[in-house]
Motif scaffolding. Sequence first.
Motif, PDB file in Angstrom:
ATOM      1  N   VAL A 163      30.940  28.971 -56.931  1.00  0.00           N
ATOM      2  CA  VAL A 163      30.719  27.806 -56.067  1.00  0.00           C
ATOM      3  C   VAL A 163      31.711  26.699 -56.425  1.00  0.00           C
ATOM      4  CG1 VAL A 163      29.088  25.938 -55.557  1.00  0.00           C
ATOM      5  CG2 VAL A 163      28.321  28.311 -55.532  1.00  0.00           C
ATOM      6  N   ARG A 164      31.943  26.497 -57.709  1.00  0.00           N
ATOM      7  CA  ARG A 164      32.903  25.463 -58.129  1.00  0.00           C
ATOM      8  C   ARG A 164      34.304  25.809 -57.654  1.00  0.00           C
ATOM      9  NH1 ARG A 164      35.949  24.301 -63.083  1.00  0.00           N
ATOM     10  NH2 ARG A 164      36.424  22.088 -63.026  1.00  0.00           N
ATOM     11  N   ARG A 165      34.698  27.077 -57.784  1.00  0.00           N
ATOM     12  CA  ARG A 165      36.021  27.487 -57.319  1.00  0.00           C
ATOM     13  C   ARG A 165      36.147  27.254 -55.814  1.00  0.00           C
ATOM     14  NH1 ARG A 165      38.351  33.588 -57.084  1.00  0.00           N
ATOM     15  NH2 ARG A 165      36.616  33.724 -55.631  1.00  0.00           N
ATOM     16  N   ALA A 166      35.096  27.585 -55.066  1.00  0.00           N
ATOM     17  CA  ALA A 166      35.124  27.376 -53.618  1.00  0.00           C
ATOM     18  C   ALA A 166      35.243  25.891 -53.280  1.00  0.00           C
ATOM     19  CB  ALA A 166      33.871  27.977 -52.981  1.00  0.00           C
ATOM     20  N   ALA A 167      34.552  25.050 -54.030  1.00  0.00           N
ATOM     21  CA  ALA A 167      34.628  23.609 -53.788  1.00  0.00           C
ATOM     22  C   ALA A 167      36.035  23.077 -54.045  1.00  0.00           C
ATOM     23  CB  ALA A 167      33.614  22.878 -54.666  1.00  0.00           C
ATOM     24  N   VAL A 168      36.658  23.528 -55.111  1.00  0.00           N
ATOM     25  CA  VAL A 168      38.027  23.088 -55.423  1.00  0.00           C
ATOM     26  C   VAL A 168      38.997  23.619 -54.367  1.00  0.00           C
ATOM     27  CG1 VAL A 168      39.901  23.241 -57.107  1.00  0.00           C
ATOM     28  CG2 VAL A 168      37.574  22.846 -57.883  1.00  0.00           C
ATOM     29  N   CYS A 169      38.786  24.851 -53.916  1.00  0.00           N
ATOM     30  CA  CYS A 169      39.647  25.401 -52.863  1.00  0.00           C
ATOM     31  C   CYS A 169      39.495  24.623 -51.565  1.00  0.00           C
ATOM     32  CB  CYS A 169      39.325  26.878 -52.633  1.00  0.00           C
ATOM     33  SG  CYS A 169      39.894  27.947 -53.956  1.00  0.00           S
ATOM     34  N   MET A 170      38.272  24.239 -51.236  1.00  0.00           N
ATOM     35  CA  MET A 170      38.053  23.453 -50.014  1.00  0.00           C
ATOM     36  C   MET A 170      38.693  22.078 -50.153  1.00  0.00           C
ATOM     37  SD  MET A 170      36.937  23.773 -47.005  1.00  0.00           S
ATOM     38  CE  MET A 170      35.683  25.005 -46.818  1.00  0.00           C
ATOM     39  N   GLU A 171      38.604  21.511 -51.336  1.00  0.00           N
ATOM     40  CA  GLU A 171      39.257  20.216 -51.579  1.00  0.00           C
ATOM     41  C   GLU A 171      40.768  20.346 -51.430  1.00  0.00           C
ATOM     42  OE1 GLU A 171      39.633  16.953 -55.182  1.00  0.00           O
ATOM     43  OE2 GLU A 171      37.986  18.390 -55.212  1.00  0.00           O
ATOM     44  N   LEU A 172      41.339  21.416 -51.928  1.00  0.00           N
ATOM     45  CA  LEU A 172      42.771  21.649 -51.785  1.00  0.00           C
ATOM     46  C   LEU A 172      43.146  21.849 -50.318  1.00  0.00           C
ATOM     47  CD1 LEU A 172      45.570  22.170 -53.037  1.00  0.00           C
ATOM     48  CD2 LEU A 172      44.891  24.566 -53.318  1.00  0.00           C
ATOM     49  N   ALA A 173      42.320  22.597 -49.592  1.00  0.00           N
ATOM     50  CA  ALA A 173      42.602  22.836 -48.172  1.00  0.00           C
ATOM     51  C   ALA A 173      42.549  21.544 -47.364  1.00  0.00           C
ATOM     52  CB  ALA A 173      41.612  23.856 -47.607  1.00  0.00           C
ATOM     53  N   ALA A 174      41.673  20.638 -47.757  1.00  0.00           N
ATOM     54  CA  ALA A 174      41.517  19.373 -47.032  1.00  0.00           C
ATOM     55  C   ALA A 174      42.441  18.269 -47.543  1.00  0.00           C
ATOM     56  CB  ALA A 174      40.064  18.917 -47.126  1.00  0.00           C
ATOM     57  N   SER A 175      43.245  18.546 -48.533  1.00  0.00           N
ATOM     58  CA  SER A 175      44.042  17.507 -49.187  1.00  0.00           C
ATOM     59  C   SER A 175      45.274  17.054 -48.404  1.00  0.00           C
ATOM     60  CB  SER A 175      44.487  17.997 -50.568  1.00  0.00           C
ATOM     61  OG  SER A 175      45.429  19.045 -50.406  1.00  0.00           O
ATOM     62  N   ARG A 176      45.652  17.761 -47.365  1.00  0.00           N
ATOM     63  CA  ARG A 176      46.850  17.483 -46.564  1.00  0.00           C
ATOM     64  C   ARG A 176      48.134  17.711 -47.351  1.00  0.00           C
ATOM     65  NH1 ARG A 176      45.748  14.520 -41.629  1.00  0.00           N
ATOM     66  NH2 ARG A 176      43.550  13.971 -41.608  1.00  0.00           N
ATOM     67  N   ILE A 177      48.035  18.374 -48.478  1.00  0.00           N
ATOM     68  CA  ILE A 177      49.220  18.733 -49.261  1.00  0.00           C
ATOM     69  C   ILE A 177      49.840  19.990 -48.676  1.00  0.00           C
ATOM     70  CG2 ILE A 177      49.996  19.498 -51.533  1.00  0.00           C
ATOM     71  CD1 ILE A 177      47.675  17.800 -52.688  1.00  0.00           C
ATOM     72  N   LEU A 178      48.997  20.880 -48.201  1.00  0.00           N
ATOM     73  CA  LEU A 178      49.454  22.157 -47.669  1.00  0.00           C
ATOM     74  C   LEU A 178      49.811  22.012 -46.190  1.00  0.00           C
ATOM     75  CD1 LEU A 178      46.568  24.334 -49.153  1.00  0.00           C
ATOM     76  CD2 LEU A 178      48.799  23.914 -50.163  1.00  0.00           C
ATOM     77  N   ASP A 179      50.611  22.942 -45.702  1.00  0.00           N
ATOM     78  CA  ASP A 179      50.888  22.944 -44.268  1.00  0.00           C
ATOM     79  C   ASP A 179      49.611  23.354 -43.536  1.00  0.00           C
ATOM     80  OD1 ASP A 179      51.256  26.045 -43.441  1.00  0.00           O
ATOM     81  OD2 ASP A 179      52.035  25.700 -45.475  1.00  0.00           O
ATOM     82  N   PRO A 180      49.491  23.010 -42.246  1.00  0.00           N
ATOM     83  CA  PRO A 180      48.235  23.268 -41.524  1.00  0.00           C
ATOM     84  C   PRO A 180      47.797  24.739 -41.525  1.00  0.00           C
ATOM     85  CG  PRO A 180      49.602  21.766 -40.269  1.00  0.00           C
ATOM     86  CD  PRO A 180      50.430  22.223 -41.434  1.00  0.00           C
ATOM     87  N   ALA A 181      48.731  25.662 -41.370  1.00  0.00           N
ATOM     88  CA  ALA A 181      48.355  27.084 -41.336  1.00  0.00           C
ATOM     89  C   ALA A 181      47.797  27.532 -42.685  1.00  0.00           C
ATOM     90  CB  ALA A 181      49.558  27.934 -40.951  1.00  0.00           C
ATOM     91  N   THR A 182      48.426  27.114 -43.764  1.00  0.00           N
ATOM     92  CA  THR A 182      47.960  27.482 -45.100  1.00  0.00           C
ATOM     93  C   THR A 182      46.608  26.849 -45.386  1.00  0.00           C
ATOM     94  OG1 THR A 182      50.257  27.636 -45.820  1.00  0.00           O
ATOM     95  CG2 THR A 182      48.588  27.510 -47.537  1.00  0.00           C
ATOM     96  N   SER A 183      46.442  25.590 -44.971  1.00  0.00           N
ATOM     97  CA  SER A 183      45.149  24.919 -45.150  1.00  0.00           C
ATOM     98  C   SER A 183      44.049  25.646 -44.404  1.00  0.00           C
ATOM     99  CB  SER A 183      45.220  23.476 -44.647  1.00  0.00           C
ATOM    100  OG  SER A 183      46.019  22.693 -45.475  1.00  0.00           O
ATOM    101  N   LEU A 184      44.346  26.067 -43.172  1.00  0.00           N
ATOM    102  CA  LEU A 184      43.364  26.777 -42.371  1.00  0.00           C
ATOM    103  C   LEU A 184      43.004  28.122 -43.002  1.00  0.00           C
ATOM    104  CD1 LEU A 184      41.685  26.726 -39.804  1.00  0.00           C
ATOM    105  CD2 LEU A 184      43.602  27.799 -38.618  1.00  0.00           C
ATOM    106  N   LEU A 185      44.003  28.840 -43.491  1.00  0.00           N
ATOM    107  CA  LEU A 185      43.764  30.128 -44.151  1.00  0.00           C
ATOM    108  C   LEU A 185      42.864  29.953 -45.369  1.00  0.00           C
ATOM    109  CD1 LEU A 185      44.696  33.213 -44.615  1.00  0.00           C
ATOM    110  CD2 LEU A 185      46.257  32.180 -46.254  1.00  0.00           C
TER     111      LEU A 185
END
Length: 180
Positions: free
Chosen positions: A47-69
């Motif tokens: 659950v913690r790993r998933a939360a950190v991954c979701m935070e990374l996906a929502a961080s706007r650091i990644l390109d939109p396609a990578t964030s969506l994936l």
Amino acid sequence: MTTSMILLVIGVAVVLVAVYISWRAGRLDRLHIRLESAREALDAALVRRAAVCMELAASRILDPATSLLLAAATHEARTAGPEEREHAESDLSRALRAVVDQERFRERLAETPAGPELMAELDSAVTKVIYSRRFYNNAVGVTRQAQRRWLARTLRLAGHTEYPSYFEIDDAEPATFAER
């Protein structure tokens, strides 16, 4: 040998057997408690790993396609049922590796204000999943071995508890983590 001596020897033997059976039952109970604790720790790490991954996906650091994936893989891992969980967690591991192993990912992340802290959290979360899964699978192996013993099977010392199953996922850490 007198009758009272024979009865005393039989009585001592019965007490020793009863103590041994009680000890084996207590050990099996402690193994089940250890197994439950290990499962809870594994669930918490996932659950913690998933939360950190979701935070990374929502961080706007990644390109939109990578964030969506990454967000889609995280959502699948969080909402998967017991039968699909191993597969969904493996998919999240692969998606995370694809994201983190991108060229210059660490440099781009370090350039953002929250980047270094997010990377440290991600490193920690991935490592905890690896160790939690190993600890859980070790507990499963020891518990299964104890349940397979003839005394435990014959006297049903495990009661009606389910035979524990291993939790097998692809939890290899990203290559950039290994390079550090």
